[in-house]
Design an enzyme around this catalytic site. Structure first.
Site, PDB file in Angstrom:
ATOM      1  N   ALA A 101       2.351   3.432  -2.720  1.00 51.56           N
ATOM      2  CA  ALA A 101       3.044   2.827  -1.695  1.00 51.56           C
ATOM      3  C   ALA A 101       4.556   2.399  -2.427  1.00 51.56           C
ATOM      4  O   ALA A 101       4.731   2.406  -3.620  1.00 51.56           O
ATOM      5  CB  ALA A 101       2.524   1.501  -1.351  1.00 51.56           C
ATOM      6  N   THR A 161      -2.997  -5.237   2.524  1.00 48.23           N
ATOM      7  CA  THR A 161      -2.308  -6.459   1.774  1.00 48.23           C
ATOM      8  C   THR A 161      -2.397  -7.708   2.568  1.00 48.23           C
ATOM      9  O   THR A 161      -2.294  -7.884   3.688  1.00 48.23           O
ATOM     10  CB  THR A 161      -1.071  -6.150   1.321  1.00 48.23           C
ATOM     11  OG1 THR A 161      -0.347  -7.133   1.016  1.00 48.23           O
ATOM     12  CG2 THR A 161      -0.288  -5.353   2.538  1.00 48.23           C
ATOM     13  N   GLU A 194       0.164  -9.617   2.635  1.00 49.30           N
ATOM     14  CA  GLU A 194       1.490  -9.343   3.175  1.00 49.30           C
ATOM     15  C   GLU A 194       1.489  -9.182   4.967  1.00 49.30           C
ATOM     16  O   GLU A 194       2.354  -9.482   5.603  1.00 49.30           O
ATOM     17  CB  GLU A 194       2.427  -8.716   2.414  1.00 49.30           C
ATOM     18  CG  GLU A 194       2.905  -8.859   1.375  1.00 49.30           C
ATOM     19  CD  GLU A 194       3.838 -10.193   1.192  1.00 49.30           C
ATOM     20  OE1 GLU A 194       4.952 -10.227   1.816  1.00 49.30           O
ATOM     21  OE2 GLU A 194       3.521 -11.275   0.788  1.00 49.30           O
ATOM     22  N   TYR A 204       7.918  -4.143   4.608  1.00 55.51           N
ATOM     23  CA  TYR A 204       6.652  -3.651   3.768  1.00 55.51           C
ATOM     24  C   TYR A 204       5.483  -4.385   4.570  1.00 55.51           C
ATOM     25  O   TYR A 204       4.509  -3.420   4.897  1.00 55.51           O
ATOM     26  CB  TYR A 204       6.628  -4.282   2.293  1.00 55.51           C
ATOM     27  CG  TYR A 204       5.427  -4.311   1.670  1.00 55.51           C
ATOM     28  CD1 TYR A 204       5.379  -3.079   1.001  1.00 55.51           C
ATOM     29  CD2 TYR A 204       4.310  -5.309   1.867  1.00 55.51           C
ATOM     30  CE1 TYR A 204       4.121  -2.909   0.433  1.00 55.51           C
ATOM     31  CE2 TYR A 204       3.507  -5.225   0.985  1.00 55.51           C
ATOM     32  CZ  TYR A 204       3.069  -3.979   0.245  1.00 55.51           C
ATOM     33  OH  TYR A 204       1.740  -3.755  -0.518  1.00 55.51           O
ATOM     34  N   LYS A 249       2.480  -2.015   6.341  1.00 56.35           N
ATOM     35  CA  LYS A 249       0.955  -2.084   5.988  1.00 56.35           C
ATOM     36  C   LYS A 249       0.146  -2.136   7.168  1.00 56.35           C
ATOM     37  O   LYS A 249      -0.945  -2.064   7.154  1.00 56.35           O
ATOM     38  CB  LYS A 249       1.040  -2.888   4.790  1.00 56.35           C
ATOM     39  CG  LYS A 249       1.605  -2.606   3.419  1.00 56.35           C
ATOM     40  CD  LYS A 249       0.407  -1.618   2.887  1.00 56.35           C
ATOM     41  CE  LYS A 249       0.750  -1.351   1.646  1.00 56.35           C
ATOM     42  NZ  LYS A 249      -0.101  -0.413   0.651  1.00 56.35           N
TER      43      LYS A 249
HETATM   44  O1  F7E Z   1       6.664 -12.123  -5.120  1.00 59.42           O
HETATM   45  C1  F7E Z   1       8.585 -15.036  -4.789  1.00 59.42           C
HETATM   46  C2  F7E Z   1       8.758 -13.946  -3.673  1.00 59.42           C
HETATM   47  O2  F7E Z   1       7.395  -9.814  -5.715  1.00 59.42           O
HETATM   48  C3  F7E Z   1       5.811 -13.322  -5.166  1.00 59.42           C
HETATM   49  C4  F7E Z   1       3.064  -6.995  -4.043  1.00 59.42           C
HETATM   50  O3  F7E Z   1       2.115  -6.363  -4.941  1.00 59.42           O
HETATM   51  O4  F7E Z   1       1.690  -8.880  -3.511  1.00 59.42           O
HETATM   52  C5  F7E Z   1       3.114  -8.524  -3.952  1.00 59.42           C
HETATM   53  O5  F7E Z   1       3.960  -8.760  -2.941  1.00 59.42           O
HETATM   54  C6  F7E Z   1       6.623 -14.537  -4.475  1.00 59.42           C
HETATM   55  C7  F7E Z   1       7.126 -14.024  -3.173  1.00 59.42           C
HETATM   56  O6  F7E Z   1       5.076 -10.170  -4.897  1.00 59.42           O
HETATM   57  C8  F7E Z   1      11.390 -14.554  -7.340  1.00 59.42           C
HETATM   58  O7  F7E Z   1       9.817 -14.547  -2.847  1.00 59.42           O
HETATM   59  C9  F7E Z   1      10.658 -16.076  -6.246  1.00 59.42           C
HETATM   60  O8  F7E Z   1       7.381 -15.107  -2.199  1.00 59.42           O
HETATM   61  O9  F7E Z   1       5.728 -10.946  -6.998  1.00 59.42           O
HETATM   62  P1  F7E Z   1       6.331 -10.752  -5.825  1.00 59.42           P
HETATM   63  P2  F7E Z   1       4.816 -10.218  -3.313  1.00 59.42           P
HETATM   64  O10 F7E Z   1       6.098 -10.196  -2.545  1.00 59.42           O
HETATM   65  O11 F7E Z   1       3.923 -11.381  -3.081  1.00 59.42           O
HETATM   66  C10 F7E Z   1       1.469  -8.287  -2.319  1.00 59.42           C
HETATM   67  C11 F7E Z   1      -0.074  -8.855  -1.968  1.00 59.42           C
HETATM   68  C12 F7E Z   1       1.430  -6.924  -2.046  1.00 59.42           C
HETATM   69  O12 F7E Z   1       1.297  -6.243  -1.242  1.00 59.42           O
HETATM   70  C13 F7E Z   1       2.935  -6.255  -2.451  1.00 59.42           C
HETATM   71  O13 F7E Z   1       3.037  -5.052  -2.700  1.00 59.42           O
HETATM   72  O14 F7E Z   1       7.463 -14.936  -5.674  1.00 59.42           O
HETATM   73  N1  F7E Z   1       9.779 -15.072  -5.818  1.00 59.42           N
HETATM   74  N2  F7E Z   1      11.592 -15.604  -7.122  1.00 59.42           N
HETATM   75  C14 F7E Z   1      10.320 -13.864  -6.331  1.00 59.42           C
HETATM   76  N3  F7E Z   1       9.903 -12.639  -6.595  1.00 59.42           N
HETATM   77  C15 F7E Z   1      10.573 -11.766  -7.067  1.00 59.42           C
HETATM   78  N4  F7E Z   1       9.817 -10.533  -7.312  1.00 59.42           N
HETATM   79  N5  F7E Z   1      11.612 -11.962  -8.057  1.00 59.42           N
HETATM   80  C16 F7E Z   1      11.967 -13.317  -7.944  1.00 59.42           C
HETATM   81  O15 F7E Z   1      13.178 -13.614  -8.777  1.00 59.42           O
END
Ligand code: F7E
Length: 327
Positions: free
Chosen positions: A83, A126, A128, A151, A155
Site C-alpha cells: 500500500a 485498517t 484509519e 488513505y 482502504k
Molecule cells: O501517525 C500523529 C499523527 O503516521 C500517528 C499507518 O500504518 O497506522 C498508521 O497510520 C499519529 C497521527 O500513523 C506527527 O497525526 C503527530 O495522529 O505514525 P503515524 P497513522 O497515521 O496512525 C494505521 C493503522 C495505518 O493503517 C497506516 O498505514 O501521530 N503525529 N506528530 C505525527 N505523525 C507523524 N507521522 N509525524 C509527526 O511528526
C-alpha cells in the site's frame, strides 16, 4: 506438499515478519516486488529471511503483472500488505494512494478470481477507516466507518471490495482491521519510529530535538510481530471473516514520547520536543482504540508485547543501529 503464500508489500514492515512466521511453518513464500531502480532489502535482511523468499515482479497498479504472478505461483494464500501506507502523504498523492490501495486490490482480487479462485485472500484493512467514529471510545467490527484521509477512504473501498468478492463469488477473503502496529522495521516517517530514532540520536549526542506535528492524538499501538500471527490465523479458519486486531489500550503521542525518553533515562523530554505545523494533518483522527473480543474468541489471538516493551524494543534497536553506523 509445501503450502505456498504470496505476500505483497514484502519489503515493508509487516511483510518480513509475516514471511518469517510462514517460513517457520514450512511455507514457500513468494514476495511481490515492484521494479525499483535500487530495491532495498534491508527489512527482510534484518529479520534474516531475505535468502528464503522467492521474489516475483509485479505492481498493484498493473493488472497484467498480477495476473502473471497469480497464474504462475497459484498460491494457497495471498496476503495483500502492499500500500501507499503513509496517511500524511495521502493528501498530496490522493490519486496514487487510490490507485494502489483501492483499485490495486480490485485488480488482485480479479486476478485471483480468474486464475486461482481457491487461493485464500487477506486484505490489510485498517483502523484509519474508523477515523472519527468513536462510539463509546472503542471501535469494533460493527463500528461505522468515517475515514478522515484519502488513505482511509481508499482502504474503505478495498475493505468493501474484499467483502463483495466473498459475497458475490464465494471466495475465501478476509479483512484484518489492524490498528497501529509498530516495530524496529517501521518506516522512519511514522511517528513512533520518528520518536525512537530521534531519542536514540539525542541520547548519543547526534541531535538536539525532535519536530512533531501534534502530541494529542491517541492510538492503540501494538507490535507488528504479534499482528502478523492474526493475519495467518484468519486464513486458517473454516469460514472467512473480518476481524479487528488491536491491544484494547490507547496512548497519546505524548505518552509515547515520554516512554521513549524514559527508556534512555532522560526525564526532561520537553526540552527536546518542538511542535512543528509542517507535520500536522488537514484532518486528524483524534482517538483510536480497538475492541478485540471477536478476534480473541474466534481466532484465539492475543497481543503479547506491551506498550512499554514495544517502546523499549524500538529505542534499543535504533541505538544499536546508530552505534553500528558510527563504527
Ligand atoms: O501517525 C500523529 C499523527 O503516521 C500517528 C499507518 O500504518 O497506522 C498508521 O497510520 C499519529 C497521527 O500513523 C506527527 O497525526 C503527530 O495522529 O505514525 P503515524 P497513522 O497515521 O496512525 C494505521 C493503522 C495505518 O493503517 C497506516 O498505514 O501521530 N503525529 N506528530 C505525527 N505523525 C507523524 N507521522 N509525524 C509527526 O511528526
Amino acid at each position: 506438499m509445501k503450502k505456498t503464500a504470496l505476500v505483497t508489500g514484502i519489503l515493508g514492515q509487516d511483510g518480513p515478519y509475516l514471511a518469517k512466521l510462514l517460513l517457520e511453518k514450512d511455507y514457500k513464500v513468494y514476495g511481490l516486488i515492484r521494479r525499483y531502480s535500487n530495491p532495498t532489502f534491508e527489512n527482510p535482511e534484518y529479520l534474516g529471511v531475505h535468502d528464503q523468499i522467492e521474489y516475483v515482479d509485479g505492481d498493484l497498479t498493473d493488472e497484467s503483472s498480477l495476473i502473471n504472478v497469480v497464474k504462475t505461483t497459484r498460491p494457497d494464500e495471498v496476503y495483500n500488505l502492499a500500500a501507499q501506507s503513509f496517511v500524511g502523504a495521502s493528501w498530496q498523492q490522493a490519486k496514487l494512494t487510490t490507485e494502489v490501495n483501492a483499485l490495486g486490490v480490485l485488480s488482485l482480487l480479479n486476478a485471483i478470481k480468474f486464475f486461482s479462485p481457491t487461493s485464500k485472500f487477506y486484505q490489510a484493512s485498517t483502523s484509519e477507516m474508523f477515523g472519527l467514529s468513536n462510539d463509546d471510545g472503542y471501535q469494533d467490527e460493527d463500528t461505522p466507518f468515517h475515514p478522515r484521509s484519502p488513505y482511509g477512504i481508499s482502504k474503505v473501498y478495498a475493505y468493501w471490495m474484499t467483502v463483495n468478492f466473498r459475497e458475490s463469488y464465494n471466495m475465501f477473503t478476509c479483512n484484518g482491521i489492524l490498528f497501529n502496529h509498530e516495530s524496529p522495521l517501521r518506516g522512519i516517517q511514522f511517528v513512533t519510529r520518528k520518536i525512537t530514532d530521534g531519542v536514540a540520536k539525542i541520547k548519543l549526542g547526534l541531535a538536539d530535538d525532535i519536530h512533531l506535528g501534534d502530541l494529542d492524538p491517541k492510538r492503540d499501538w501494538g507490535f507488528a510481530g504479534d499482528y502478523v500471527e492474526a493475519m495467518y490465523l484468519m486464513l486458517q479458519k473454516e469460514e472467512p471473516g473480518d476481524y479487528v486486531i488491536a491491544t484494547g489500550q490507547t496512548h497519546s503521542v505524548q505518552d509515547f514520547v515520554e516512554a521513549a525518553f524514559t527508556a534512555v533515562g532522560i526525564s526532561d523530554w520537553k526540552k527536546h520536543v518542538k511542535l512543528d505545523p509542517r507535520f500536522q494533518r488537514p484532518a486528524e483522527v483524534p482517538h483510536l482504540r480497538g475492541r478485540v473480543e471477536k478476534s480473541q474468541a474466534r481466532l484465539g489471538w492475543k497481543p503479547k508485547v506491551t506498550f512499554e516493551e514495544l517502546v523499549k524494543m524500538m529505542v534499543k534497536a535504533d541505538i544499536e543501529r546508530l552505534e553500528k553506523k558510527e563504527h
